[in-house]
Design a protein around this motif. Structure first.
Motif, mmCIF file in Angstrom:
data_model
loop_
_atom_site.group_PDB
_atom_site.id
_atom_site.type_symbol
_atom_site.label_atom_id
_atom_site.label_comp_id
_atom_site.label_asym_id
_atom_site.label_seq_id
_atom_site.Cartn_x
_atom_site.Cartn_y
_atom_site.Cartn_z
ATOM 1 N N CYS A 30 0.848 -1.195 0.000
ATOM 2 C CA CYS A 30 0.000 0.000 0.000
ATOM 3 C C CYS A 30 0.879 1.239 0.000
ATOM 4 O O CYS A 30 1.437 1.614 1.030
ATOM 5 N N ILE A 71 -0.893 -0.913 -4.478
ATOM 6 C CA ILE A 71 -2.044 -0.001 -4.443
ATOM 7 C C ILE A 71 -1.522 1.404 -4.176
ATOM 8 O O ILE A 71 -0.715 1.608 -3.262
ATOM 9 N N ASP A 72 -1.974 2.370 -4.960
ATOM 10 C CA ASP A 72 -1.571 3.757 -4.725
ATOM 11 C C ASP A 72 -2.688 4.686 -5.198
ATOM 12 O O ASP A 72 -3.411 4.360 -6.149
ATOM 13 N N ALA A 119 -6.069 2.520 -0.284
ATOM 14 C CA ALA A 119 -5.922 1.204 0.344
ATOM 15 C C ALA A 119 -6.719 1.086 1.639
ATOM 16 O O ALA A 119 -6.851 -0.017 2.180
ATOM 17 N N LEU A 139 -9.189 -2.952 -1.397
ATOM 18 C CA LEU A 139 -8.450 -4.092 -0.849
ATOM 19 C C LEU A 139 -9.020 -5.410 -1.370
ATOM 20 O O LEU A 139 -8.275 -6.354 -1.639
ATOM 21 N N ALA A 168 1.906 -1.667 4.850
ATOM 22 C CA ALA A 168 1.345 -0.315 4.841
ATOM 23 C C ALA A 168 2.497 0.677 4.734
ATOM 24 O O ALA A 168 3.165 0.987 5.719
ATOM 25 N N ILE A 174 -5.301 2.164 6.985
ATOM 26 C CA ILE A 174 -5.090 0.986 6.128
ATOM 27 C C ILE A 174 -5.019 -0.280 6.980
ATOM 28 O O ILE A 174 -5.656 -1.292 6.674
#
Length: 344
Positions: free
Chosen positions: A120, A143-144, A165, A171, A184, A195
């Motif tokens: 993340c 994930i961004d 995230a 997710l 994270a 997150i």
């Protein structure tokens, strides 16, 4: 913009084209039936040959109103053709087709992921984590929230999705319920807390590692559900102090961790109850001479860590062996600890 709206935006012009053609044909057929009193089949035939501009003869002489209607139908059909041609050209030349193809490819690959890690945040820390996981051939997805970071990750050959995230749906898209762990690594501690909270709520047994910039955040992240918290400045401070006081040791550790040519890795393996190692001493197993593996630690099932296990120490089920070795040798040890025969 959600994933669904992005997909609609990509395909909207083609959907509009098909709907427009259908409406044009239906309108044309209805018009001929109303103006020229044609049968439905004749009206449909006249509409098709008129819109297609193929130049076939009319099924019956047209009235003045019918001729005007036919001209309108020809202009409408020609305009629709050029409208579609323009949009197809824009779709191809703008690279939008590539974005759409990559999105579809990402989704297919995401559905196949299992026992993977979720990173993340794809900043400097997330990028380094991704490189390390790729080096070890461990599956992961990024994930961004920033599209630039997502595209940069994809350019590096990584699976990446755009989104927050801390959002449950994002997710889930990243396959959280099939994931092995989560990192994270967002830009600030508050984001990482959210997150971790969300991920822990969705999957209670997920292994979570989080970054933190200040001491106050460490306790918050642990309470949120992070097993491990990495204090970046604390870790950097220790590293710099070691470089000053023990430069040779640091150089050795650097060489060990980056020894790609030697394929050396530090790894740990949980001993299952099916493993042939259970009940044997480290001296009997003799991992160094038999498999060229150095044992640097052994954790008892209760959690006690022996940094230098004695040769006579007995390996127990659910104990953890910490070793240094080469990739192929470590793979052999992995099979031994699981009690599996190595596949040829």
């Amino acid at each position: 913009m959600t994933k669904e709206s992005q997909q609609f935006s990509t395909l909207r012009r083609f959907w509009v084209f098909f709907v427009s053609v259908a409406l044009l044909i239906l309108s044309g057929a209805f018009g001929y039936m109303s103006i020229e009193h044609m049968t439905p089949l004749d009206a449909l035939y006249m509409t098709i040959i008129t819109v297609a501009t193929v130049g076939f003869h009319e099924v019956q002489p047209l009235s003045d109103a019918g001729k005007i209607f036919t001209m309108v139908l020809i202009v409408s059909g020609t305009g629709l053709f050029f409208f579609t041609l323009t949009n197809v050209a824009v779709f191809l030349l703008s690279g939008e087709w590539r974005t759409h193809w990559e999105t579809q490819r990402n989704e297919r690959m995401l559905r196949k992921l299992n026992d993977h890690f979720i990173i993340c945040g794809y900043g400097r820390l997330g990028g380094n984590v991704a490189e390390e996981l790729r080096t070890k051939s461990i599956p992961f997805v990024v994930i961004d929230t920033a599209i630039d970071n997502v595209l940069r990750a994809r350019d590096e050959g990584f699976l990446a999705i755009k989104g927050n995230a801390a959002d449950e749906s994002v997710l889930s898209d990243a396959g959280l319920h099939r994931a092995k762990g989560l990192i994270a690594a967002a830009g600030n501690d508050a984001e990482n807390v959210f997150i971790v909270l969300t991920a822990r709520n969705l999957k209670p047994n997920l292994y979570i590692v989080a970054r933190a910039d200040c001491d106050e955040s460490e306790s918050k992240l642990r309470r949120a559900g992070a097993e491990k918290v990495v204090m970046l400045y604390r870790s950097a401070g220790k590293r710099m102090a070691n470089l000053l006081t023990e430069p040779e040791l640091e150089a050795y550790l650097d060489e060990l961790s980056n020894a790609n040519n030697l394929n050396l890795r530090i790894a740990q393996y949980l001993v299952s109850d099916k493993s042939p190692l259970v009940g044997k001493s480290f001296q009997e197993v003799d991992l160094y001479n038999n498999h060229r593996i150095n044992v640097v630690g052994y954790k008892l099932p209760g959690g006690e860590l022996h940094t230098t296990p004695r040769p006579a120490e007995i390996i127990q089920k659910n104990g953890t062996i910490i070793v240094i070795g080469q990739g192929g040798d470590l793979e052999m040890l992995n099979h031994l600890t699981l009690g599996e025969e190595k596949k040829s």
